[in-house]
Design a protein around this motif. Structure first.
Motif, mmCIF file in Angstrom:
data_model
loop_
_atom_site.group_PDB
_atom_site.id
_atom_site.type_symbol
_atom_site.label_atom_id
_atom_site.label_comp_id
_atom_site.label_asym_id
_atom_site.label_seq_id
_atom_site.Cartn_x
_atom_site.Cartn_y
_atom_site.Cartn_z
ATOM 1 N N ARG A 37 0.823 -1.213 0.000
ATOM 2 C CA ARG A 37 0.000 0.000 0.000
ATOM 3 C C ARG A 37 0.860 1.267 0.000
ATOM 4 O O ARG A 37 0.554 2.243 -0.674
ATOM 5 C CB ARG A 37 -0.956 -0.009 1.198
ATOM 6 C CG ARG A 37 -2.030 -1.092 1.086
ATOM 7 C CD ARG A 37 -3.087 -0.968 2.162
ATOM 8 N NE ARG A 37 -4.056 -2.038 2.056
ATOM 9 C CZ ARG A 37 -5.116 -2.036 1.235
ATOM 10 N NH1 ARG A 37 -5.324 -0.984 0.455
ATOM 11 N NH2 ARG A 37 -5.949 -3.056 1.201
ATOM 12 N N GLU A 38 1.951 1.227 0.756
ATOM 13 C CA GLU A 38 2.851 2.377 0.759
ATOM 14 C C GLU A 38 3.551 2.505 -0.593
ATOM 15 O O GLU A 38 3.754 3.616 -1.093
ATOM 16 C CB GLU A 38 3.882 2.241 1.877
ATOM 17 C CG GLU A 38 4.701 3.501 2.092
ATOM 18 C CD GLU A 38 5.604 3.425 3.302
ATOM 19 O OE1 GLU A 38 6.345 4.396 3.535
ATOM 20 O OE2 GLU A 38 5.586 2.386 4.009
ATOM 21 N N ALA A 39 3.895 1.362 -1.184
ATOM 22 C CA ALA A 39 4.522 1.384 -2.508
ATOM 23 C C ALA A 39 3.593 2.012 -3.530
ATOM 24 O O ALA A 39 4.009 2.832 -4.364
ATOM 25 C CB ALA A 39 4.892 -0.031 -2.939
ATOM 26 N N LEU A 40 2.317 1.649 -3.491
ATOM 27 C CA LEU A 40 1.339 2.210 -4.417
ATOM 28 C C LEU A 40 1.203 3.712 -4.224
ATOM 29 O O LEU A 40 1.135 4.477 -5.193
ATOM 30 C CB LEU A 40 -0.018 1.522 -4.222
ATOM 31 C CG LEU A 40 -1.148 1.990 -5.153
ATOM 32 C CD1 LEU A 40 -0.818 1.686 -6.609
ATOM 33 C CD2 LEU A 40 -2.474 1.326 -4.746
ATOM 34 N N SER A 41 1.188 4.148 -2.972
ATOM 35 C CA SER A 41 1.067 5.571 -2.675
ATOM 36 C C SER A 41 2.269 6.352 -3.226
ATOM 37 O O SER A 41 2.108 7.407 -3.850
ATOM 38 C CB SER A 41 0.954 5.784 -1.166
ATOM 39 O OG SER A 41 0.913 7.165 -0.851
ATOM 40 N N ILE A 42 3.474 5.826 -3.009
ATOM 41 C CA ILE A 42 4.688 6.485 -3.522
ATOM 42 C C ILE A 42 4.637 6.537 -5.048
ATOM 43 O O ILE A 42 4.972 7.558 -5.673
ATOM 44 C CB ILE A 42 5.944 5.721 -3.059
ATOM 45 C CG1 ILE A 42 6.108 5.818 -1.545
ATOM 46 C CG2 ILE A 42 7.189 6.260 -3.776
ATOM 47 C CD1 ILE A 42 6.386 7.189 -1.026
ATOM 48 N N PHE A 43 4.210 5.433 -5.670
ATOM 49 C CA PHE A 43 4.150 5.357 -7.125
ATOM 50 C C PHE A 43 3.194 6.403 -7.690
ATOM 51 O O PHE A 43 3.438 6.970 -8.764
ATOM 52 C CB PHE A 43 3.704 3.960 -7.549
ATOM 53 C CG PHE A 43 3.837 3.684 -9.016
ATOM 54 C CD1 PHE A 43 5.034 3.228 -9.563
ATOM 55 C CD2 PHE A 43 2.763 3.883 -9.873
ATOM 56 C CE1 PHE A 43 5.159 2.985 -10.920
ATOM 57 C CE2 PHE A 43 2.873 3.644 -11.233
ATOM 58 C CZ PHE A 43 4.081 3.183 -11.754
ATOM 59 N N GLN A 44 2.095 6.650 -6.999
ATOM 60 C CA GLN A 44 1.113 7.629 -7.461
ATOM 61 C C GLN A 44 1.629 9.055 -7.319
ATOM 62 O O GLN A 44 1.211 9.949 -8.063
ATOM 63 C CB GLN A 44 -0.189 7.472 -6.667
ATOM 64 C CG GLN A 44 -0.940 6.188 -6.991
ATOM 65 C CD GLN A 44 -2.129 5.965 -6.059
ATOM 66 O OE1 GLN A 44 -2.045 6.192 -4.847
ATOM 67 N NE2 GLN A 44 -3.251 5.529 -6.621
ATOM 68 N N GLN A 45 2.545 9.280 -6.387
ATOM 69 C CA GLN A 45 3.001 10.635 -6.098
ATOM 70 C C GLN A 45 4.287 11.013 -6.824
ATOM 71 O O GLN A 45 4.533 12.193 -7.075
ATOM 72 C CB GLN A 45 3.233 10.786 -4.588
ATOM 73 C CG GLN A 45 1.978 10.628 -3.749
ATOM 74 C CD GLN A 45 2.303 10.606 -2.261
ATOM 75 O OE1 GLN A 45 3.193 11.310 -1.793
ATOM 76 N NE2 GLN A 45 1.588 9.787 -1.510
ATOM 77 N N GLN A 46 5.106 10.014 -7.166
ATOM 78 C CA GLN A 46 6.411 10.317 -7.749
ATOM 79 C C GLN A 46 6.621 9.521 -9.035
ATOM 80 O O GLN A 46 5.993 8.479 -9.241
ATOM 81 C CB GLN A 46 7.534 9.973 -6.752
ATOM 82 C CG GLN A 46 7.437 10.748 -5.449
ATOM 83 C CD GLN A 46 8.683 10.571 -4.600
ATOM 84 O OE1 GLN A 46 9.802 10.717 -5.074
ATOM 85 N NE2 GLN A 46 8.483 10.260 -3.325
ATOM 86 N N HIS A 47 7.518 10.023 -9.864
ATOM 87 C CA HIS A 47 7.833 9.290 -11.086
ATOM 88 C C HIS A 47 8.746 8.119 -10.751
ATOM 89 O O HIS A 47 9.748 8.272 -10.057
ATOM 90 C CB HIS A 47 8.524 10.186 -12.111
ATOM 91 C CG HIS A 47 8.816 9.457 -13.386
ATOM 92 N ND1 HIS A 47 7.885 9.315 -14.387
ATOM 93 C CD2 HIS A 47 9.926 8.792 -13.803
ATOM 94 C CE1 HIS A 47 8.404 8.607 -15.369
ATOM 95 N NE2 HIS A 47 9.648 8.275 -15.032
#
Length: 253
Positions: A37-47
């Motif tokens: 879930r944290e990985a998905l959040s980071i992916f949505q926010q950063q390239h």
């Protein structure tokens, strides 16, 4: 521009070790997280250009489900990191079309190879449409790719690693005997390829040949006259045999 990698690994020591190895090799690690879930959040926010994900991680998603969730947003090359996996897990992993696998314990040489292989396989899979959106690979010789296209940017192999360049940032190509320089506002990369071959492989419509030694990005031109083209403070000659082709991109009113 450095390639940006997201690491998903629940062993904190291993995650930081892999991060250090990647950064020592010239890559940029966006973050090291231990759950999907944290990985998905980071992916949505950063390239993110590449995902390195352990199969067995913390949280309610394992690495495979995490990759599936991320692929729903945007497909990127994936390297699975694992010490072991049963047949059922392997079959599940295969359904996400990973670009490479990396076995534990991780070694620097294997990590570098996995990153290069992942980029190469990702571009090749996209070129034939295997569970991925239509994509063009610009070098068909297996193991010898020096230019890889991915969406609106390109990876150029430089000093044993791939460097990411947005296509729109390219100012010009310059021929130098059997070499071609790709020039951007922030760097110059050199390929051992002809300029015409490089232009064809890039497949970027805004790149137009204006001289036997120069290809320019039309969108970066700041001015021109009968003999010269200006890109900021840089002056590029306009060859007589290329002038009509160059002018055909403009309409008068």
């Amino acid at each position: 521009m450095k390639m940006q990698i997201l690491i998903v690994e629940d062993e904190a020591v291993l995650g930081m070790y892999v991060s250090d190895l990647l950064e020592a090799s010239g890559y940029q690690v966006v973050d090291v997280v231990d759950n999907g879930r944290e990985a998905l959040s980071i992916f949505q926010q950063q390239h993110v250009d590449l995902l390195l994900c352990d199969i067995h991680i913390r949280g309610d998603w394992d690495g495979i489900e995490t990759v599936n969730k991320i692929a729903e947003i945007r497909e990127v090359p994936v390297i699975y990191l694992t010490a072991f996996a049963d047949r059922e897990t392997v079959e599940r992993a295969k359904q996400t079309y990973p670009s490479a696998y990396l076995s534990k314990p991780v070694r620097s040489d294997n990590l570098k190879l996995a990153v290069e292989l992942a980029l190469s396989n990702f571009a090749r899979h996209k070129s034939v449409g295997i569970s991925l959106s239509e994509q063009k690979t610009v070098d068909k010789e297996a193991g010898k790719e020096s230019i890889l296209l991915a969406d609106d940017h390109v990876f150029i192999k430089n000093n044993y690693q791939f460097v990411r360049i947005p296509l729109a940032d390219i100012l010009m190509l310059q021929a130098d005997n059997t070499y071609t320089h790709i020039i951007t506002p922030y760097q110059k990369l050199t390929l051992r390829q002809t300029m015409s071959g490089t232009q064809e492989k890039l497949g970027f419509a805004s790149l137009v040949r204006v001289h036997r030694s120069f290809v320019v990005n039309l969108k970066k031109i700041t001015g021109f006259n009968d003999r010269e083209i200006f890109i900021g403070d840089t002056v590029v000659p306009l060859g007589a045999q290329y002038k009509d082709g160059f002018m055909s991109f403009f309409t008068s009113r």
